[in-house]
Design a protein around this motif. Structure first.
Motif: not given
Length: 488
Positions: A419-431
């Protein structure tokens, strides 16, 4: 029940109170349970101390002399125990059926809520409205509060005017005798088909909520299947069909007009007038599916005679539970929302419809679900998707077919740290201006103990982000996390 030989199938939240209630009424109770782990052993010891017989590790054999089987909701209809009961001519009741039959004279009427999604929220909204009207009430049933605690008299137990009762399809399957004052089926979508065997059987069990209704059968005007169940129900003479809609209501409906929840069902002039109940802003959060929940709760309350002012007061007082479209934080202009309770495609679709653009976090155990319809509907709203869990490939394949323009990050790890990895990946995709939405559309048990643990892991990871409310660069006054009274 005195001296009756009763077998209770299952321990847990439902079985233990049922066994205690039957024992207190003088029945000779034997509890059978397939599992024999530490929790079951502790529950068995508690019951045995009262003089209740418990057989762990054997859920298939019907004890000799059994006159009645009372089952807890999780036991499938095809279980060998029930086949043995049928062969012996022994009736099988659910714990809800037993609670209904044990009610005393003048017992509080039931306002029943069921549906694929939104049951708990609607039930708690209903209880808040009833309380605002000055009625003695409680939210009970599948919501986690045993019906035996409220239907049986006892020292120190309060009396109730009316009960807000959440019932699952499992519970309704084993409760053919209940006759609610009024009931609502919020929606129908494929779920628990491994238990029911087919969508038709699942819908039929949901429809049991309407049978015997005295005042109102509340249905979703946007879901024709719920209206069909009303038409097929055997109700008391004079019982009315009451719809709810997110649009302008027709006669005998509640709906939304100019940002207001209005009633054209429980007014004297249904053809020409509508009663204002509340504003959309009175509903927390004001997402479309949650407005629908509020309308259903209002319809049941109005069927019981609650005044319009209490509907507004109750909705304003209601605080949603955790992990249901709960805003965790806003970090660098990106909103992070936890809807871990969206454990099936129907719930995820409702959640996704509330935001745009979305970075979607999804995955887990699919429970036999298909994702094509969800992917096609959500595709235009998605900035990207981050997928995890055992059945993530099913979601990826659906997105490839129906929304190939959506970037997808697929995480292979299935430990809780994913889940922490998913949140980190989402942070890189979101604007800035985007919403990162955890709406998994799947069950959680491949990676987490339950959806609560999954949502907690998401929230913890978000709060640890740089600039987040607890991250290394957190501001003194974070814009973010929803406080305890804002979660459901």
């Amino acid at each position: 029940m005195k001296d009756a030989a009763v077998t209770v199938a299952g321990l847990g939240v439902s079985g233990v109170p049922a066994a205690k209630a039957l024992h207190g009424l003088g029945a000779r109770v034997t509890v059978v349970n397939a599992g024999a782990g530490e929790r079951q052993q502790a529950e068995a010891a508690e019951l045995e101390a009262l003089g209740i017989a418990v057989r762990l590790g054997d859920g298939d054999t019907l004890p000799d002399g059994t006159e009645l089987v009372v089952t807890t909701p999780g036991w499938k209809p095809a279980s060998p125990l029930f086949a043995a009961a049928a062969a012996a001519g022994v009736p099988v009741w659910g714990d809800v059926e037993l609670a209904w039959r044990l009610r005393g004279p003048g017992a509080a009427p039931w306002l029943v809520v069921t549906g694929t999604n939104g049951k708990t929220t609607t039930t708690r909204m209903l209880a808040a409205i009833l309380s605002a009207a000055g009625l003695r009430t409680a939210a009970v049933g599948n919501i986690g509060v045993s019906l035996f605690d409220v239907v049986l008299p006892g020292p120190g137990r309060p009396e109730y005017d009316v009960l807000a009762v959440e019932l699952s399809s499992y519970q309704l399957h084993w409760a053919p005798g209940i006759r609610p004052h009024s009931a609502a089926v919020l929606n129908l979508a494929p779920d628990h088909l491994d238990w029911h065997g087919s969508m038709a059987a699942y819908a039929a069990d949901k429809g049991r909520a309407y049978h015997g209704n005295q005042v109102a059968c509340v249905y979703n005007a946007a879901d024709p299947e719920t209206e069909r169940l009303v038409r097929e129900a055997d109700v008391e003479e004079g019982c009315r069909a009451i719809g709810f809609t997110l649009g302008a209501p027709r006669m005998s409906e509640l709906g939304v007009v100019d940002g207001l929840l209005v009633d054209r069902a429980f007014v004297a002039d249904r053809a020409g007038t509508a009663q204002e109940l509340a504003a959309v802003e009175d509903v927390r959060p004001p997402a479309p599916h949650n407005i629908a929940n509020a309308l259903a709760a209002a319809a049941l309350a109005r069927a019981y005679g609650v005044e319009a002012a209490a509907v507004r007061e109750g909705l304003r007082a209601f605080r949603p539970d955790a992990h249901r479209i709960a805003e965790v934080a806003v970090v660098d202009g990106v909103r992070w929302v936890d809807d871990s309770k969206a454990t099936n495609t129907h719930a995820a679709a409702a959640s996704l419809a509330a935001y745009e653009p979305v970075v979607w976090l999804a995955g887990g155990l699919a429970k036999g679900a298909e994702f094509d319809e969800l992917a096609a509907a959500a595709g235009p709203r998605l900035r990207a998707a981050v997928l995890f869990g055992a059945d993530r490939a099913l979601i990826r394949e659906a997105l490839t077919r129906h929304a190939p323009q959506v970037p997808v990050v697929e995480l292979e790890r299935t430990d809780t740290g994913a889940m922490a990895a998913a949140v980190e990946a989402a942070r890189g995709l979101a604007r800035s201006g985007d919403t990162v939405l955890l709406a998994p559309a799947c069950a959680s048990m491949d990676m987490f103990a339950n959806y609560n643990a999954r949502g907690d892991a998401f929230a913890d990871a978000v709060r640890a982000l740089p600039g987040g409310p607890h991250g290394p660069d957190a501001r003194d006054e974070p814009s973010g996390p929803a406080g305890p009274d804002e979660r459901r």
